[in-house]
Design an enzyme around this catalytic site. Structure first.
Site, PDB file in Angstrom:
ATOM      1  N   VAL A 169       0.854  -1.187   0.000  1.00  0.00           N
ATOM      2  CA  VAL A 169       0.000   0.000   0.000  1.00  0.00           C
ATOM      3  C   VAL A 169       0.886   1.232   0.000  1.00  0.00           C
ATOM      4  O   VAL A 169       1.801   1.356   0.819  1.00  0.00           O
ATOM      5  CB  VAL A 169      -0.915   0.036   1.250  1.00  0.00           C
ATOM      6  CG1 VAL A 169      -1.680   1.351   1.315  1.00  0.00           C
ATOM      7  CG2 VAL A 169      -1.890  -1.135   1.227  1.00  0.00           C
ATOM      8  N   ASP A 203      10.931  -5.241   7.997  1.00  0.00           N
ATOM      9  CA  ASP A 203       9.953  -5.018   9.059  1.00  0.00           C
ATOM     10  C   ASP A 203       9.863  -6.356   9.799  1.00  0.00           C
ATOM     11  O   ASP A 203      10.731  -7.221   9.629  1.00  0.00           O
ATOM     12  CB  ASP A 203       8.603  -4.604   8.434  1.00  0.00           C
ATOM     13  CG  ASP A 203       7.669  -3.930   9.418  1.00  0.00           C
ATOM     14  OD1 ASP A 203       7.736  -2.697   9.546  1.00  0.00           O
ATOM     15  OD2 ASP A 203       6.880  -4.622  10.063  1.00  0.00           O
ATOM     16  N   ALA A 246       4.674   4.124   2.809  1.00  0.00           N
ATOM     17  CA  ALA A 246       4.154   2.881   2.233  1.00  0.00           C
ATOM     18  C   ALA A 246       4.343   1.752   3.229  1.00  0.00           C
ATOM     19  O   ALA A 246       5.022   1.911   4.231  1.00  0.00           O
ATOM     20  CB  ALA A 246       4.887   2.549   0.937  1.00  0.00           C
ATOM     21  N   LYS A 247       3.731   0.638   2.961  1.00  0.00           N
ATOM     22  CA  LYS A 247       3.952  -0.566   3.758  1.00  0.00           C
ATOM     23  C   LYS A 247       3.553  -1.764   2.918  1.00  0.00           C
ATOM     24  O   LYS A 247       2.697  -1.648   2.029  1.00  0.00           O
ATOM     25  CB  LYS A 247       3.083  -0.526   5.025  1.00  0.00           C
ATOM     26  CG  LYS A 247       3.630  -1.345   6.154  1.00  0.00           C
ATOM     27  CD  LYS A 247       4.787  -0.618   6.820  1.00  0.00           C
ATOM     28  CE  LYS A 247       5.352  -1.383   7.968  1.00  0.00           C
ATOM     29  NZ  LYS A 247       6.355  -0.567   8.684  1.00  0.00           N
ATOM     30  N   GLY A 248       4.197  -2.904   3.192  1.00  0.00           N
ATOM     31  CA  GLY A 248       3.844  -4.114   2.467  1.00  0.00           C
ATOM     32  C   GLY A 248       3.846  -5.300   3.399  1.00  0.00           C
ATOM     33  O   GLY A 248       4.349  -5.210   4.526  1.00  0.00           O
TER      34      GLY A 248
END
Ligand code: NAD
Length: 425
Positions: A68, A154, A113-115
């Site tokens: 995202v 992460d 963002a992050k995934g």
């Protein structure tokens, strides 16, 4: 103007929901234009993919992956990729927004963002994780890019996964593109100083706040919850600057020594003891680990997990200053009590932003094709952290608001102003 949360999360004590509620207050303080408000609350891109992977036993398992991009208003988006069973799109959306505010508060030219991939890396072989990482990278090859979207480690991922990601992306481009990802091993273009960067930023924030509160570091007592990457470096660096760290803790319990704990020795002990402080004799084991939080100290550094300061214990907190090393250690309900008690809380999006700052330096060095010394990395990140602290402190004075809300005010103001200059359709 009602704030519509980009990531509705059912669990009431969820830290991301708490984060969003603070964003809402900051938007009110700023009197943010409703149209801009609507832009900032919506993620700009969401990509979900199915990843069929051949497992070691020959079976094919399909994994769900997401990325995202909350905002690319300030520049290419930046954010980690997590491998965990509880990864779901709503959480990824909230974490992406969090990254937007964190990057903006330290004034680095990134969006958020992050995934994530829903998987249990502990039950997978290295080969299976490698194939999954490469498949995810292929699926996201139109999203990732050094000028578009830059992933990082992460939960459940680290330098090994980032190396595979960089390699796979580079293969599809036909050339080595190490700036596509940060948190790489040093030999692949990782940055010196990254390992200690978050703890170092916590130290810089703590010292800056102590100065404002007129707490002399040489007379300051400190308690640090969590003795992993962030907590142990924060404790070590604060001790090096004259503070007395009277209590530390990890999953094995909390330890107290009124005269001060020798942090270097505690780190050595942990490193030779399977990564835990269990059995550590340089301090007394406290009856209950949570008592660390309510000790009579000048500074409390929660650097373990989220939601440890809540309505159940906030009344008993005696520290004058809280510096949040962890993400989301204080519940939104506890904020009010902290403010009423006159405790200064340097919020996570400011205090632990040293990590993303040095990730940015990694990207800069990769693009320059030149490696900075550790001294240069430290000097520049210290300056960024101190400037960010001052900016947030000044906003807290200007609007007469707590540091936490001030951090969101600084971040939202920057993104909103940039958006207005850039314009839209
Ligand atoms: P880590 O895994 O290296 O260390 C976590 C530490 O907390 C360990 O010592 C563990 O034993 C301890 N711990 C876990 N549960 C505990 C509990 N209930 N009570 C006391 N101690 C407990 O993790 P880290 O990288 O140091 O991250 C810590 C926090 O900082 C997390 O919230 C993380 O999201 C945040 N953070 C980390 C970075 C980074 O660069 N590593 C950057 C920004 C934010």
């Amino acid at each position: 103007m009602g704030y519509i949360e980009p990531a509705p999360i059912k669990d009431k004590s969820n830290p991301f929901e708490s984060m969003m509620s603070r964003f809402n207050i900051a938007a009110e303080v700023l009197g943010l234009d409703e149209q801009v408000y609507n832009v900032l609350k919506s993620p700009s891109k969401q990509v979900s993919v199915s990843l069929p992977i051949t497992m070691d036993d020959g079976s094919i398992q399909v994994f769900e992956g997401h990325r995202v991009i909350h905002s690319n208003i300030l520049g290419p988006s930046k954010g980690g990729v997590r491998y965990a069973m509880d990864v779901h799109l709503d959480e990824v959306k909230a974490l992406a927004a969090w990254m937007t505010w964190k990057c903006a508060v330290v004034d680095i030219p990134y969006g958020g963002a992050k995934g994530g991939i829903k998987c249990n890396p502990r039950q997978m072989s290295a080969g299976e994780i490698e194939r999954l990482t490469r498949a995810y990278t292929q699926a996201m090859s139109g999203v990732f890019g050094p000028d578009r979207d830059i992933p990082a480690p992460d939960m459940g991922t680290g330098p090994r996964e980032m190396a595979w990601l960089m390699d796979e992306y580079s293969r599809s481009m036909g050339t080595t593109v190490n700036a596509v990802v940060t948190g790489k091993p040093l030999v692949l273009g990782g940055s010196l100083g990254r390992v200690e960067a978050t703890g170092r930023g916590v130290m810089v924030s703590a010292l800056a706040a102590m100065e404002k509160l007129k707490i002399n570091p040489y007379h300051a007592s400190i308690a640090v919850q969590g003795f992993g990457n962030v907590g142990s470096f924060a404790a070590l660096l604060l001790e090096e600057r004259g503070c007395t760290v009277v209590s530390i803790s990890d999953i094995s319990g909390a330890y107290y020594n009124e005269k001060g704990i020798d942090i270097k020795k505690a780190i050595e002990y942990r490193d030779n003891n399977n990564g835990t402080l269990e059995g550590y004799t340089g301090a007394t084991l406290m009856d209950k680990p949570e008592e660390l939080l309510t000790l009579e100290v000048d500074v409390l550094v929660p650097a373990a997990v989220e939601d440890v300061i809540h309505l159940g214990n906030v009344d008993q907190i005696k520290a004058k200053l809280i510096v949040e090393g962890a993400n989301g250690p204080t519940s939104a309900e506890a904020d009010k009590v902290i403010n009423e008690k006159g405790i200064m809380a340097v919020p996570d999006i400011l205090a632990n932003a040293g990590g993303v700052t040095v990730s940015y330096f990694e990207w800069v060095q990769n693009r320059l094709g030149y490696k900075w010394t550790r001294e240069r990395v430290n000097r520049r990140s210290d300056r960024i952290m101190k400037d960010a602290f001052d900016k947030v402190y000044n906003a807290s004075q200007k609007y007469d608001i707590p540091m936490r809300i001030a951090a969101y005010v600084v971040a939202i103001e920057k993104v909103a102003e940039t958006y207005k200059f850039r314009g839209g359709f």
